[in-house]
Design a protein around this motif. Structure first.
Motif, short mmCIF file in Angstrom:
data_model
loop_
_atom_site.label_atom_id
_atom_site.label_comp_id
_atom_site.label_asym_id
_atom_site.label_seq_id
_atom_site.Cartn_x
_atom_site.Cartn_y
_atom_site.Cartn_z
N UNK A 192 -1.55 -10.84 8.67
CA UNK A 192 -1.17 -10.92 8.96
C UNK A 192 -1.60 -10.34 10.38
N UNK A 193 -1.79 -10.99 11.74
CA UNK A 193 -1.91 -10.05 12.76
C UNK A 193 -1.19 -10.97 13.58
N UNK A 216 -5.98 2.00 5.00
CA UNK A 216 -5.74 0.72 5.49
C UNK A 216 -6.84 -0.30 5.30
N UNK A 256 6.43 3.18 4.08
CA UNK A 256 6.14 2.99 5.37
C UNK A 256 7.88 3.28 6.11
N UNK A 304 -0.56 4.76 11.30
CA UNK A 304 -0.57 3.56 10.04
C UNK A 304 0.69 3.01 9.46
N UNK A 305 1.13 3.54 8.62
CA UNK A 305 2.35 3.62 7.70
C UNK A 305 3.88 3.30 8.50
N UNK A 341 0.60 -0.98 -0.42
CA UNK A 341 -0.79 -0.04 -0.31
C UNK A 341 1.11 1.09 0.12
N UNK A 350 -8.67 -16.32 8.98
CA UNK A 350 -8.18 -14.59 8.35
C UNK A 350 -8.68 -14.84 6.86
N UNK A 410 -8.88 -5.70 13.64
CA UNK A 410 -7.86 -5.72 14.71
C UNK A 410 -8.12 -5.84 15.58
N UNK A 468 -3.35 -4.14 16.18
CA UNK A 468 -2.86 -5.88 16.95
C UNK A 468 -1.52 -6.22 15.40
N UNK A 469 -1.54 -5.15 14.58
CA UNK A 469 -0.53 -5.44 13.73
C UNK A 469 0.66 -5.32 13.86
N UNK A 515 0.96 -1.78 14.15
CA UNK A 515 1.21 -0.35 13.73
C UNK A 515 1.06 0.73 14.67
N UNK A 556 2.60 11.51 14.61
CA UNK A 556 1.22 11.14 15.76
C UNK A 556 1.24 9.97 16.77
N UNK A 573 2.51 -7.53 6.66
CA UNK A 573 1.41 -6.15 6.72
C UNK A 573 1.78 -4.79 5.81
N UNK A 574 2.84 -4.79 5.97
CA UNK A 574 3.42 -3.82 5.19
C UNK A 574 3.75 -4.39 3.87
N UNK A 615 -7.95 -9.47 17.80
CA UNK A 615 -6.92 -10.15 17.77
C UNK A 615 -7.26 -9.96 19.52
#
Lengths: 444, 466
Positions: free
Chosen positions: B344-345, A125, B144, B310-311, A119, A152, A131, B303-304, B306, B290, B338-339, A134
């Motif tokens: 994935x988590x 996102x 990212x 978010x990036x 991305x 998932x 999430x 959970x990822x 982040x 932030x 995730x990137x 999780x």
């Protein structure tokens, strides 16, 4: 202190909407109730009003985003004075940095299909991973990591899956069984597939149209999705009959024109307004047309109220606002209300609540043309009246043909509830009332 | 290495920090097709773990093991002369081990065509880093980022490290073997390094403020360890505070204060302060983004992994407890995936913890202590190693394997092991937890004989008998 600006409750059952336009920009000073953005929901386009006067400091959504009710869409600094926007707009709305094509000789394909491009920075996102679900430690579902990943990937909340292994362990078969059961429920109509519309589930695979030439693909608007769903549901579940009749409205038209000569614009009398009154009276005379069928409970639900929906053609598609308690209002009042409602609808300012609760529908295409058409019942209503263009026709007056203004009417009804004879009588009743409105008072 | 003369101005994914989290994420992301730049001040990746932590400490502990086994061999009829320890040679060997491992990572960076900027990075804003290298300052725009800047030892307030007052980094340098060493803090780092120095010949004392070693750890495990440490260490002072500490010409003068307020004084050649670690979140320019920290100073992540940007991901020691390399590996996989756009988590059922003392202590999942504190219903099986053939053939009789299960479902909730090789044995427990095994699964799994792993089989047999 910047305050959150949330998506408010719109209407029962509305859980999310699509942002169709963002009206303000970061740094804009806004007044209370000023429209900040427009949201298209299942039921209507709603404007999100500013909850306070102040300066917009951040915008968290873009056009096309789907946002849930209660989500924070903007931040604002309350107060009259325009403070300088703290965040450079570039930060919230960056130019979409295209992912750089990286000439790597052997990129490993990470998933079955082609590798998804990473991305770009600050892209929304939308990863379709919940999430919030999780968990860690002993809160993790009793399933192997590979099974948790499978769930998932399939979009299954593994915590809803009942494990059949030792001590309730969830195996691959359990996840697959869960998916099968969920799909079965959708197919049988016991559950609605979240976010999608059931009508299209019967769709067969489409051919590749590009084999025969170029195509342009447009996403369906919410209104179109809802219409498609409602129409395919009605078409495939309601056995419908349409009957046609004609009403001589020569005298009525004369009255209407004369009335309109002195009426202000907002009170102009339309044929639809008159039809609302006539239909409302007919629905009182024939209460079985003002019902809904509950086959599951083997019941017919009679409604003690008469709310008449009117199909309105808008640039965004067909919408059906509802005139409430039409039987208790005079035609003048109905005309004013209808004019206002129709204007609101065409400007897409109508609220979802304005489109709920109809018991009967009128679809008037007379302004466009046509000699007859078969409207489709707006289930769970049981009848709908279609109106085509009235025209001067030679009518036998007993001694000779006389030119009369004749309006074609088409009544479609749910044949499970209404028999043909009563359908014919209902439509004739309406025609008689239009031809000699004294009938309204005599019979209504 | 792959430092460049003209540093790149933009990158798809930047990794800040070359420790286990950082390099693992870098290699994983590269394998998934991302273009990766890694910023780290060392010549080769490795972080604390390889340069100043896990690896060098395990090298020293290996020496300790050789020494104590040689000594104990006398009891079974094999007598060695007292060991002569060449500290310079031990240090050189330890450094060689570190060099080999980090060198291999450096080569992999080149082979995988990652860009390595040797320097320190700071967020200028949410999309740009300022990178300071020997060649000066440059800016690096990124799409990212994965931040993995790790942690560092906490020092006592008002105390500076020096020749005689060491933190774990200084102790691992092994400048010499002091005649007497005080370890401040009874956590795993202090006990591991104290054990190593004791084996090399130091007289080691431990002072711990709370009422037990390894606070928070299962007491059955700690008591197994303490029985042996009591013999190896000169003194283990619990419920004791360090009231004063002064560096003098002859050593470090220390005043202790026990629970009753009584003071005793003693001088040590050296003092090792190992009272914990803190995340490296300062000087990163996080205030220009932030990204938020929690009350303990860890970066807040989802959970990822982040952050509030978010990036930008945060993994490893800066992203929360436990501060362990293998936890960082796990997070690195998730962040890199995730990137690259995967779903994935990070949801481990268990993160194993190992204390590399002698005997080793290891656990995963729920501990008995936690279960009692949180009033979670459990059933336990505690199997002392005294009856295990392999234990006895090793000339040992200490050790315990404990299984903790849910009394309803019989599912394994936790495992705890003390004894030689406990760190290797715990892997079975972690796998069993992740697979949601029940004690029947462990009991029906054939374990090799004669090994210590049979204690897991036997403990499961206490819960389930076919």
């Amino acid at each position: 202190m910047a305050q959150d600006i949330l998506v408010p409750e719109v209407s029962d059952g509305v859980t999310e909407g699509t942002v169709i336009s963002v009206v303000v920009a970061v740094g804009d000073t806004v007044e209370v109730d000023q429209t900040l953005l427009e949201l298209e929901t299942d039921k209507a386009v709603v404007a999100l009003p500013a909850p306070f006067a102040g300066v917009i400091t951040e915008i968290k959504v873009a056009e096309g985003d789907t946002v849930p009710i209660g989500a924070v869409v903007m931040l604002g600094e309350p107060g009259g004075a325009a403070a300088p926007a703290p965040a450079a707009p570039a930060e919230t709305l960056p130019a979409p940095a295209a992912p750089e094509p990286t000439p790597r000789p052997e990129p490993l394909p990470p998933s079955p299909a082609a590798a998804p491009p990473p991305p770009p920075a600050d892209a929304p996102f939308d990863q379709a991973v919940d999430l919030g679900a999780v968990r860690g430690g002993d809160q993790v579902a009793p399933a192997a990591p590979s099974i948790r990943r499978l769930a998932r990937d399939l979009g299954v909340d593994i915590h809803q899956v009942q494990g059949t292994g030792p001590g309730g362990r969830i195996g691959e078969d359990d996840v697959r069984a869960f998916v099968r059961a969920a799909l079965g429920q959708i197919r049988s109509g016991a559950a609605s597939p979240g976010g999608e519309f059931a009508g299209l589930h019967a769709q067969r695979p489409l051919p590749d149209f590009t084999k025969w030439g170029g195509v342009t693909v447009e996403p369906l608007s919410k209104v179109r999705q809802i219409t498609a769903d409602a129409m395919s549901y009605a078409w495939s579940t309601v056995p419908m009959v349409t009957q046609h009749d004609k009403a001589d409205i020569t005298d009525l038209e004369t009255f209407r024109r004369n009335f309109n000569l002195k009426a202000p614009d907002t009170a102009k009398l339309t044929m639809t307004a008159i039809l609302i009154k006539v239909c409302a009276a007919a629905l009182r005379a024939f209460p079985q047309f003002n019902t809904s069928l509950d086959l599951a409970r083997k019941e017919l639900i009679f409604k003690n109220y008469i709310h008449v929906g009117v199909a309105v053609d808008t640039p965004g598609g067909l919408l059906v606002p509802v005139v409430r308690d039409a039987d208790t209002k005079g035609i003048e009042q109905l005309a004013v209300e209808l004019n206002e409602l129709a204007a609101k609808t065409r400007e897409r300012r109508v609220s979802p609540a304005d489109m709920e609760g109809g018991t009967f529908t009128i679809s008037n295409l007379g302004g466009i043309g046509g000699t007859a058409f078969d409207p489709i019942v707006y289930a769970p209503q049981v009848a709908i009246l279609g109106v085509s263009r009235s025209a001067l026709q030679p009518v036998w007056g007993g001694t000779d043909f006389v030119p009369r203004n004749v309006m074609p009417l088409s009544l479609t009804y749910d044949h499970r509830v209404i028999d043909g004879a009563i359908g014919a009588r209902f439509l004739r009743w309406i025609c008689a009332a239009l031809e000699e409105p004294i009938n309204l008072a005599m019979k209504g | 290495m792959s430092e460049q003369n003209t540093p790149p101005t933009k990158t798809q994914l930047v990794i800040v920090g070359g420790g286990p989290g950082g390099y693992h994420a870098a290699f994983k992301a590269a394998a998934l097709g991302l273009e990766v730049t890694i910023v780290d001040p060392e010549a080769n990746p490795g972080g604390v773990c390889l340069h100043r932590g896990c690896i060098p400490s395990k090298a020293l502990l290996h020496v300790a093991k050789l020494v104590s086994e040689a000594r104990e061999a006398a009891e079974i009829g094999v007598e060695f002369a007292a060991p002569k320890i060449d500290v310079d040679k031990v240090r050189a060997w330890k450094d060689e081990v570190v060099g080999k491992l980090t060198g291999a990572l450096g080569q992999k960076v080149v082979k995988e065509k990652l860009t390595h900027l040797r320097g320190m990075a700071r967020f200028k804003d949410a999309h740009t880093l300022t990178v300071l290298t020997d060649d000066g300052e440059s800016e690096l725009a990124f799409e990212q980022a994965i931040v993995a800047t790790g942690s560092r030892p906490i020092m006592l307030p008002g105390v500076a490290t020096g020749d005689r007052i060491l933190d774990s980094t200084g102790a691992l340098e092994l400048a010499d073997v002091p005649a007497s060493l005080l370890v401040v803090g009874g956590g795993y780092i202090g006990l591991e390094l104290g054990s190593a120095y004791a084996a090399l010949g130091s007289t080691v004392s431990v002072v711990e403020m709370t009422n037990g070693l390894l606070p928070g750890c299962d007491r059955d495990l700690v008591s197994t360890l303490k029985r042996r440490l009591d013999k190896k260490f000169d003194k283990i002072m619990l419920n004791t505070k360090l009231a004063e500490m002064k560096e003098t010409d002859r050593g470090v003068a220390v005043a202790f204060e026990d629970k009753k307020g009584e003071r005793t004084e003693q001088t040590f050649d050296k003092v090792l302060v190992s009272i914990g670690r803190r995340p490296n979140t300062e000087n990163l320019g996080l205030e220009n983004t932030k990204i938020e920290l929690d009350e303990k100073g860890f970066v807040k992540v989802d959970g990822q992994r982040r952050t509030a940007e978010p990036h930008v991901f945060a993994i490893g020691d800066i992203a929360g407890e436990p501060m362990l390399a293998h936890k960082a590996y796990g997070e690195a996989d998730v962040a890199a995936e995730a990137a690259a756009g995967r779903k994935a988590v990070y949801e481990p059922r268990a993160i194993p913890a190992v204390v590399f003392t002698d005997p080793e202590i290891a656990w995963c999942g729920l501990t008995e202590t936690e279960a009692r504190a949180q009033k979670i219903k459990i059933k336990t099986a505690k199997l002392p190693w005294r009856g295990n053939g392999r234990t006895l053939t090793l000339g040992r009789d200490d050790g315990i394997t404990k299984l903790i299960v849910d009394p309803e479902s019989d599912r394994l909730l936790g495992m705890a092991v003390a004894g030689p090789g406990a760190g290797e044995l715990i892997a079975e427990g972690v796998l069993a937890l992740e697979m949601a095994a029940v004690s029947e699964d462990l009991r029906r799994t054939i374990h090799p004989h004669p090994t210590l792993s049979e204690t897991v089989y036997d403990a499961a047999g206490m819960l389930y008998e076919p």
